[in-house]
Scaffold this motif. Structure first.
Motif, mmCIF file in Angstrom:
data_model
loop_
_atom_site.group_PDB
_atom_site.id
_atom_site.type_symbol
_atom_site.label_atom_id
_atom_site.label_comp_id
_atom_site.label_asym_id
_atom_site.label_seq_id
_atom_site.Cartn_x
_atom_site.Cartn_y
_atom_site.Cartn_z
ATOM 1 N N ASN A 7 16.113 138.274 -35.367
ATOM 2 C CA ASN A 7 16.690 137.066 -35.205
ATOM 3 C C ASN A 7 17.386 136.364 -36.312
ATOM 4 O O ASN A 7 18.195 135.530 -36.110
ATOM 5 C CB ASN A 7 15.802 136.245 -34.218
ATOM 6 C CG ASN A 7 15.646 136.797 -33.216
ATOM 7 O OD1 ASN A 7 16.530 137.302 -32.178
ATOM 8 N ND2 ASN A 7 14.339 136.922 -32.511
ATOM 9 N N HIS A 25 21.880 136.097 -40.714
ATOM 10 C CA HIS A 25 21.665 136.785 -39.634
ATOM 11 C C HIS A 25 20.946 138.117 -40.348
ATOM 12 O O HIS A 25 20.095 138.967 -39.865
ATOM 13 C CB HIS A 25 22.558 137.015 -38.822
ATOM 14 C CG HIS A 25 22.836 135.729 -37.891
ATOM 15 N ND1 HIS A 25 23.978 135.174 -37.877
ATOM 16 C CD2 HIS A 25 22.124 135.363 -36.922
ATOM 17 C CE1 HIS A 25 23.917 134.072 -36.998
ATOM 18 N NE2 HIS A 25 22.645 134.314 -36.421
ATOM 19 N N TYR A 34 22.136 125.134 -42.515
ATOM 20 C CA TYR A 34 21.931 125.463 -41.049
ATOM 21 C C TYR A 34 23.151 124.588 -40.394
ATOM 22 O O TYR A 34 23.194 125.029 -39.173
ATOM 23 C CB TYR A 34 20.365 124.941 -40.778
ATOM 24 C CG TYR A 34 20.379 123.193 -40.744
ATOM 25 C CD1 TYR A 34 20.287 122.647 -39.384
ATOM 26 C CD2 TYR A 34 20.354 122.502 -41.723
ATOM 27 C CE1 TYR A 34 19.975 121.254 -39.333
ATOM 28 C CE2 TYR A 34 20.343 120.913 -41.650
ATOM 29 C CZ TYR A 34 20.204 120.607 -40.461
ATOM 30 O OH TYR A 34 19.893 119.257 -40.521
ATOM 31 N N GLU A 36 26.056 124.988 -40.402
ATOM 32 C CA GLU A 36 27.221 125.614 -40.044
ATOM 33 C C GLU A 36 26.862 126.866 -39.064
ATOM 34 O O GLU A 36 27.547 127.460 -38.718
ATOM 35 C CB GLU A 36 27.454 126.759 -41.274
ATOM 36 C CG GLU A 36 27.904 125.906 -42.562
ATOM 37 C CD GLU A 36 28.451 126.716 -43.729
ATOM 38 O OE1 GLU A 36 28.753 127.830 -43.798
ATOM 39 O OE2 GLU A 36 28.637 126.118 -44.908
ATOM 40 N N PHE A 37 25.811 126.551 -38.307
ATOM 41 C CA PHE A 37 25.413 127.361 -37.072
ATOM 42 C C PHE A 37 25.102 126.081 -36.103
ATOM 43 O O PHE A 37 23.897 125.880 -35.614
ATOM 44 C CB PHE A 37 23.886 127.906 -37.509
ATOM 45 C CG PHE A 37 24.139 129.169 -38.698
ATOM 46 C CD1 PHE A 37 24.496 130.412 -38.374
ATOM 47 C CD2 PHE A 37 23.887 128.744 -40.063
ATOM 48 C CE1 PHE A 37 24.571 131.487 -39.161
ATOM 49 C CE2 PHE A 37 23.904 129.828 -40.908
ATOM 50 C CZ PHE A 37 24.226 131.090 -40.443
ATOM 51 N N PRO A 38 26.126 125.773 -35.466
ATOM 52 C CA PRO A 38 25.966 124.736 -34.382
ATOM 53 C C PRO A 38 25.334 125.229 -33.147
ATOM 54 O O PRO A 38 24.406 124.573 -32.351
ATOM 55 C CB PRO A 38 27.450 124.538 -33.736
ATOM 56 C CG PRO A 38 28.276 125.705 -34.513
ATOM 57 C CD PRO A 38 27.600 126.083 -35.795
ATOM 58 N N GLU A 39 25.122 126.770 -32.973
ATOM 59 C CA GLU A 39 24.476 127.190 -31.995
ATOM 60 C C GLU A 39 22.950 126.865 -32.036
ATOM 61 O O GLU A 39 22.008 127.542 -31.189
ATOM 62 C CB GLU A 39 24.738 128.670 -31.698
ATOM 63 C CG GLU A 39 24.497 129.551 -32.764
ATOM 64 C CD GLU A 39 25.421 129.578 -33.790
ATOM 65 O OE1 GLU A 39 25.482 130.735 -34.428
ATOM 66 O OE2 GLU A 39 26.178 128.813 -34.134
ATOM 67 N N TYR A 40 22.508 126.649 -33.104
ATOM 68 C CA TYR A 40 21.043 126.737 -33.437
ATOM 69 C C TYR A 40 20.711 125.310 -33.746
ATOM 70 O O TYR A 40 19.468 124.735 -33.661
ATOM 71 C CB TYR A 40 20.608 127.631 -34.450
ATOM 72 C CG TYR A 40 20.845 128.983 -34.455
ATOM 73 C CD1 TYR A 40 20.364 129.910 -33.273
ATOM 74 C CD2 TYR A 40 21.526 129.483 -35.412
ATOM 75 C CE1 TYR A 40 20.931 131.240 -33.031
ATOM 76 C CE2 TYR A 40 21.961 131.143 -35.204
ATOM 77 C CZ TYR A 40 21.589 131.699 -33.963
ATOM 78 O OH TYR A 40 21.872 133.016 -33.925
ATOM 79 N N ARG A 41 21.598 124.299 -34.500
ATOM 80 C CA ARG A 41 21.264 123.190 -34.976
ATOM 81 C C ARG A 41 20.690 122.102 -33.853
ATOM 82 O O ARG A 41 21.097 121.871 -32.833
ATOM 83 C CB ARG A 41 22.546 122.553 -35.677
ATOM 84 C CG ARG A 41 22.364 121.510 -36.365
ATOM 85 C CD ARG A 41 23.444 120.663 -36.940
ATOM 86 N NE ARG A 41 23.270 119.538 -37.875
ATOM 87 C CZ ARG A 41 23.805 118.727 -38.041
ATOM 88 N NH1 ARG A 41 25.261 118.888 -37.633
ATOM 89 N NH2 ARG A 41 23.523 117.684 -38.904
ATOM 90 N N THR A 54 15.428 122.200 -36.337
ATOM 91 C CA THR A 54 15.940 123.808 -36.157
ATOM 92 C C THR A 54 15.024 124.852 -36.718
ATOM 93 O O THR A 54 14.926 125.751 -36.061
ATOM 94 C CB THR A 54 17.433 123.957 -36.796
ATOM 95 O OG1 THR A 54 18.069 122.929 -36.471
ATOM 96 C CG2 THR A 54 17.846 125.241 -36.821
ATOM 97 N N GLN A 61 11.378 131.464 -31.997
ATOM 98 C CA GLN A 61 12.021 132.511 -31.352
ATOM 99 C C GLN A 61 11.806 133.686 -32.380
ATOM 100 O O GLN A 61 12.975 134.542 -32.415
ATOM 101 C CB GLN A 61 13.735 132.113 -31.389
ATOM 102 C CG GLN A 61 13.820 130.950 -30.496
ATOM 103 C CD GLN A 61 15.004 130.358 -30.378
ATOM 104 O OE1 GLN A 61 16.209 131.291 -30.641
ATOM 105 N NE2 GLN A 61 15.450 129.162 -29.808
#
Length: 68
Positions: A7, A25, A34, A36-41, A54, A61
């Motif tokens: 992950n 990744h 972090y 720059e990773f809106p899908e995880y922030r 985060t 995960q």
């Protein structure tokens, strides 16, 4: 051969007087903040290091935490 992680990887880097979370990744990628990773922030509680919420979520995960 570059190693691929299930992950991703997480690393704490110093930014001024505080630490901030950086992610990638794959080990052949550069570390990126972090944000720059809106899908995880996730939003951080006041007074904590940038990225702690985060970090804790990604740790659950199975992301890999790298010692800095």
């Amino acid at each position: 051969m570059a190693e691929t992680f299930k992950n991703g990887q997480m690393l704490w880097k110093l930014e001024g007087n505080d630490r901030a979370l950086h992610l990638r990744h794959h080990d052949s990628e550069p570390w990126r903040p972090y944000e720059e990773f809106p899908e995880y922030r996730l939003p951080d509680p006041e007074g904590f290091s940038k990225g702690i919420a985060t970090f804790l979520a990604l740790l659950k995960q199975d992301w890999t935490a790298i010692k800095s």
